[in-house]
Design a protein around this motif. Sequence first.
Motif, PDB file in Angstrom:
ATOM      1  N   SER A  99      31.008 -16.312 -22.169  1.00  0.00           N
ATOM      2  CA  SER A  99      30.059 -16.252 -21.186  1.00  0.00           C
ATOM      3  C   SER A  99      29.294 -17.568 -21.010  1.00  0.00           C
ATOM      4  N   MET A 100      29.387 -18.622 -22.069  1.00  0.00           N
ATOM      5  CA  MET A 100      28.850 -19.772 -21.897  1.00  0.00           C
ATOM      6  C   MET A 100      29.847 -20.640 -22.415  1.00  0.00           C
ATOM      7  N   THR A 101      29.794 -22.090 -21.814  1.00  0.00           N
ATOM      8  CA  THR A 101      30.635 -23.257 -22.300  1.00  0.00           C
ATOM      9  C   THR A 101      29.915 -23.686 -23.717  1.00  0.00           C
ATOM     10  N   LYS A 102      30.610 -24.349 -24.569  1.00  0.00           N
ATOM     11  CA  LYS A 102      29.880 -24.870 -25.686  1.00  0.00           C
ATOM     12  C   LYS A 102      28.724 -25.781 -25.138  1.00  0.00           C
ATOM     13  N   PHE A 103      28.707 -26.471 -24.108  1.00  0.00           N
ATOM     14  CA  PHE A 103      27.384 -27.292 -23.728  1.00  0.00           C
ATOM     15  C   PHE A 103      26.152 -26.456 -23.336  1.00  0.00           C
ATOM     16  N   GLU A 104      26.635 -25.223 -22.677  1.00  0.00           N
ATOM     17  CA  GLU A 104      25.651 -24.164 -22.298  1.00  0.00           C
ATOM     18  C   GLU A 104      24.962 -23.730 -23.448  1.00  0.00           C
ATOM     19  N   TYR A 105      25.935 -23.241 -24.315  1.00  0.00           N
ATOM     20  CA  TYR A 105      25.170 -22.646 -25.688  1.00  0.00           C
ATOM     21  C   TYR A 105      24.724 -23.543 -26.178  1.00  0.00           C
ATOM     22  N   VAL A 106      24.706 -25.091 -26.392  1.00  0.00           N
ATOM     23  CA  VAL A 106      24.071 -25.957 -27.035  1.00  0.00           C
ATOM     24  C   VAL A 106      22.892 -26.162 -26.453  1.00  0.00           C
ATOM     25  N   THR A 107      22.753 -26.363 -25.138  1.00  0.00           N
ATOM     26  CA  THR A 107      21.589 -26.546 -24.421  1.00  0.00           C
ATOM     27  C   THR A 107      20.407 -25.201 -24.774  1.00  0.00           C
ATOM     28  N   CYS A 108      20.804 -24.402 -24.628  1.00  0.00           N
ATOM     29  CA  CYS A 108      20.316 -22.891 -25.077  1.00  0.00           C
ATOM     30  C   CYS A 108      19.417 -22.964 -26.415  1.00  0.00           C
ATOM     31  N   LEU A 109      20.505 -23.381 -27.347  1.00  0.00           N
ATOM     32  CA  LEU A 109      20.004 -23.540 -28.930  1.00  0.00           C
ATOM     33  C   LEU A 109      18.933 -24.797 -28.825  1.00  0.00           C
ATOM     34  N   ALA A 110      19.274 -25.743 -28.246  1.00  0.00           N
ATOM     35  CA  ALA A 110      18.568 -27.049 -28.299  1.00  0.00           C
ATOM     36  C   ALA A 110      17.170 -26.721 -27.717  1.00  0.00           C
ATOM     37  N   ALA A 111      17.161 -25.864 -26.661  1.00  0.00           N
ATOM     38  CA  ALA A 111      15.754 -25.675 -26.080  1.00  0.00           C
ATOM     39  C   ALA A 111      14.841 -24.398 -26.885  1.00  0.00           C
ATOM     40  N   ALA A 112      15.536 -23.748 -27.504  1.00  0.00           N
ATOM     41  CA  ALA A 112      14.777 -22.731 -28.498  1.00  0.00           C
ATOM     42  C   ALA A 112      14.329 -23.467 -29.489  1.00  0.00           C
ATOM     43  N   LEU A 113      15.145 -24.420 -30.190  1.00  0.00           N
ATOM     44  CA  LEU A 113      14.444 -25.092 -31.120  1.00  0.00           C
ATOM     45  C   LEU A 113      13.231 -26.102 -30.656  1.00  0.00           C
ATOM     46  N   THR A 114      13.403 -26.555 -29.517  1.00  0.00           N
ATOM     47  CA  THR A 114      12.245 -27.388 -28.916  1.00  0.00           C
ATOM     48  C   THR A 114      11.071 -26.417 -28.924  1.00  0.00           C
ATOM     49  N   TYR A 115      11.293 -25.360 -28.262  1.00  0.00           N
ATOM     50  CA  TYR A 115      10.158 -24.320 -28.227  1.00  0.00           C
ATOM     51  C   TYR A 115       9.492 -23.944 -29.687  1.00  0.00           C
ATOM     52  N   LEU A 116      10.474 -23.699 -30.726  1.00  0.00           N
ATOM     53  CA  LEU A 116       9.863 -23.346 -31.947  1.00  0.00           C
ATOM     54  C   LEU A 116       9.314 -24.553 -32.591  1.00  0.00           C
ATOM     55  N   VAL A 149      11.538 -31.657 -21.610  1.00  0.00           N
ATOM     56  CA  VAL A 149      12.828 -31.552 -22.445  1.00  0.00           C
ATOM     57  C   VAL A 149      13.537 -30.612 -21.717  1.00  0.00           C
ATOM     58  N   ILE A 150      13.256 -29.354 -21.347  1.00  0.00           N
ATOM     59  CA  ILE A 150      13.905 -28.451 -20.598  1.00  0.00           C
ATOM     60  C   ILE A 150      14.511 -28.971 -19.333  1.00  0.00           C
ATOM     61  N   ALA A 151      13.595 -29.723 -18.396  1.00  0.00           N
ATOM     62  CA  ALA A 151      14.077 -30.150 -17.254  1.00  0.00           C
ATOM     63  C   ALA A 151      15.386 -31.196 -17.312  1.00  0.00           C
ATOM     64  N   ARG A 152      15.132 -31.858 -18.455  1.00  0.00           N
ATOM     65  CA  ARG A 152      16.076 -32.651 -18.743  1.00  0.00           C
ATOM     66  C   ARG A 152      17.458 -31.965 -19.189  1.00  0.00           C
ATOM     67  N   LEU A 153      17.218 -31.127 -20.023  1.00  0.00           N
ATOM     68  CA  LEU A 153      18.512 -30.429 -20.506  1.00  0.00           C
ATOM     69  C   LEU A 153      19.216 -29.406 -19.356  1.00  0.00           C
ATOM     70  N   SER A 154      18.453 -28.918 -18.630  1.00  0.00           N
ATOM     71  CA  SER A 154      19.062 -28.242 -17.414  1.00  0.00           C
ATOM     72  C   SER A 154      19.888 -29.148 -16.310  1.00  0.00           C
ATOM     73  N   ASN A 155      19.520 -30.478 -16.243  1.00  0.00           N
ATOM     74  CA  ASN A 155      20.047 -31.294 -15.522  1.00  0.00           C
ATOM     75  C   ASN A 155      21.434 -32.120 -16.005  1.00  0.00           C
ATOM     76  N   LEU A 156      21.759 -31.766 -17.161  1.00  0.00           N
ATOM     77  CA  LEU A 156      22.584 -32.476 -17.959  1.00  0.00           C
ATOM     78  C   LEU A 156      24.079 -31.876 -17.646  1.00  0.00           C
ATOM     79  N   LYS A 157      25.240 -32.670 -17.511  1.00  0.00           N
ATOM     80  CA  LYS A 157      26.320 -32.323 -17.239  1.00  0.00           C
ATOM     81  C   LYS A 157      27.315 -33.044 -18.210  1.00  0.00           C
TER      82      LYS A 157
END
Length: 305
Positions: A99-116, A149-157
């Motif tokens: 359901s997610m590419t490696k990059f989508e998985y990474v950005t979600c995990l990175a966003a969660a660590l940012t929040y934490l 951080v979330i805005a930057r992560l969301s726009n990365l390709k």
Amino acid sequence: MSSLLSPEALQSIKRLDLRARMVVRGFLQGLHSSPFHGFSVQFSEHRRYNRGDDPKLIDWLVYAKTDKYFVKRFESETNLVGYLVIDLSKSMGFTENQSMTKFEYVTCLAAALTYLMIMQQDPVGLITFDEKVHASLPARSRRGHMGDVIARLSNLKPAGATDVPASLTQVAAMLKQHSLVMLFSDLWPSDDGEKNWQEQIAEVVSALARLRHAGHDVIVFHVLDAAEVEFPYDGPVQFTDSESGQSVSVDATGFREDYLAALAEFRDAYRDGCNQLQIDYVPLDTSMPFDTALTEYLTQRQGRF
């Protein structure tokens, strides 16, 4: 809880900030009924008692709850500066029936660590790279910084080739303050006819050593697609390298055993190299629930607080 925090469940949530909040809240809720119960206290305010510490600093209330010795962390110890260092290479955009590419998985995990980390009032910054380091966000701990951080992560390709050793060397030169460097990459070797994959891994480990010698803590999140880990192919299959464009045809059925053995050797080489440098190595794949991924992170980090 893991089923609610699986990549499949979170894929229906389009906003990355909402995904991150759901992951962290579910993860923290799960801590209360897990072997890590009490770890959130340790994570935010305490560290393990070490030989040589003044026994007067032991927090006996925490000992009564956890049956373990902790001391209050001094203010200088509590402000951990973290940097998310994310691979933007095209291979990170790969997925095979996930359901997610490696990059989508990474950005979600990175966003969660940012929040934490921002919940812990720890500054977090963002650095991205492919063949070189790109524009970064400085480490900050204010609540509004998470939105940046979330805005930057969301726009990365993910696009193009990568040079992990050169980029990590550049990161080591950039960071002037003791930091926690969190590397997210598939770490696949490049199509370099002059160097085999063992030599390329040695170069990455050498670059990681520069970070350690500069006084930084490092965590390597080695993220692969589930298909890259399981190799669920049969019969004749044509594989195309996403970065070089080169193709190769193989009999997947006959090739599977050799591939899985080579993959195990590949991961073990990184694990051994990281262990020698006292770097935390966290192997992940895109089928893993995010709370499992965070628990793997805490398992690696627990002994270092």
